[in-house]
Structure formats: C-alpha cells, structure tokens
Design a protein around this motif. Sequence first.
Motif, short mmCIF file in Angstrom:
data_model
loop_
_atom_site.label_atom_id
_atom_site.label_comp_id
_atom_site.label_asym_id
_atom_site.label_seq_id
_atom_site.Cartn_x
_atom_site.Cartn_y
_atom_site.Cartn_z
N THR A 102 76.19 72.74 -0.30
CA THR A 102 74.78 72.57 -0.63
C THR A 102 74.24 73.74 -1.45
O THR A 102 74.54 74.90 -1.16
CB THR A 102 73.91 72.37 0.64
OG1 THR A 102 72.59 72.04 0.21
CG2 THR A 102 73.87 73.62 1.50
N PRO A 103 73.48 73.45 -2.52
CA PRO A 103 72.90 74.53 -3.32
C PRO A 103 71.52 74.95 -2.81
O PRO A 103 70.95 75.91 -3.31
CB PRO A 103 72.77 73.91 -4.71
CG PRO A 103 72.58 72.45 -4.45
CD PRO A 103 73.27 72.12 -3.14
N LEU A 104 70.98 74.21 -1.83
CA LEU A 104 69.58 74.42 -1.43
C LEU A 104 69.45 74.76 0.04
O LEU A 104 70.21 74.26 0.87
CB LEU A 104 68.76 73.15 -1.70
CG LEU A 104 68.67 72.68 -3.16
CD1 LEU A 104 68.03 71.31 -3.23
CD2 LEU A 104 67.89 73.67 -3.99
N CYS A 105 68.45 75.59 0.36
CA CYS A 105 68.11 75.83 1.76
C CYS A 105 67.41 74.59 2.30
O CYS A 105 67.07 73.67 1.54
CB CYS A 105 67.22 77.06 1.89
SG CYS A 105 65.55 76.82 1.27
N ARG A 106 67.20 74.57 3.61
CA ARG A 106 66.67 73.36 4.22
C ARG A 106 65.28 73.01 3.68
O ARG A 106 65.00 71.85 3.40
CB ARG A 106 66.62 73.51 5.75
CG ARG A 106 66.27 72.21 6.43
CD ARG A 106 66.41 72.33 7.92
NE ARG A 106 67.76 72.81 8.26
CZ ARG A 106 68.12 73.19 9.49
NH1 ARG A 106 67.27 73.17 10.45
NH2 ARG A 106 69.34 73.61 9.71
#
Length: 113
Positions: A102-106
């Motif tokens: 995943t490239p993104l935080c939650r």
Amino acid sequence: MQANLKTPVTARKAQLFKRLQELGARLEAIEVELDSHQNRDWEDLATEREGDEVLEATGNAGLTEISQIRAALKRIEAGAYGACVRCGEPIAEARLDALPWTPLCRSCASWQP
Ligand SMILES: [Zn+2]
C-alpha cells in the motif's frame, strides 16, 4: 533509514517478491483457462461467459496489485518505503502487514474515490 519500522525492509521486500510470484502464477493460470474457452460450442458459451467475466475481473485485480507491488519495490529502493505517498506520515505497521504494497496510510486511503 527506515527508522521506525519494526519489520526490516528486507523482510518486506521478500514478502513483496513472494506475492509477485503468486500473482504471476495465478494470472498465467487464468490466461490458460480463458484460452481454453476459445474453441467451444455455442451452448457452452452463455454459462462460460459469466465464469470468464469473474476470471477477467480476478485477472485485472491481479494486474493492479502487481503494479502496486512494483511501485512498492521502487519505494524500497528509494528508501521511501513505509511512508504515505500522499501525506508523508508513517504507515501503521499493522496496515503494512496486511497490505505490504500500500502507498497510503489509513486516513489517506479512506479518502480514495
Ligand atoms: Zn497519508
């Protein structure tokens, strides 16, 4: 340095490569299956088409995941792995365990369209 990552980045890399191999094998199997449907009779086609749509959807999801994994491997090379590409905050370890590519935080991921 990946200062606050408990899991060493080399372990993540191994995890990502393993997943790439799995996906590659699965996509190959899907392609073989779809190809085998080319030379069938008309009666089979309607029912088979539904199955093919599922297979194609699975294949497309696999391709998306592969490109995400490749991007994650590039971030590892660049020393940027584990940080959100949008806000720059570290991505939670538990999130990386579940989605190592995943490239993104939650919080950024929940803003995805
Ligand atoms: Zn973020």
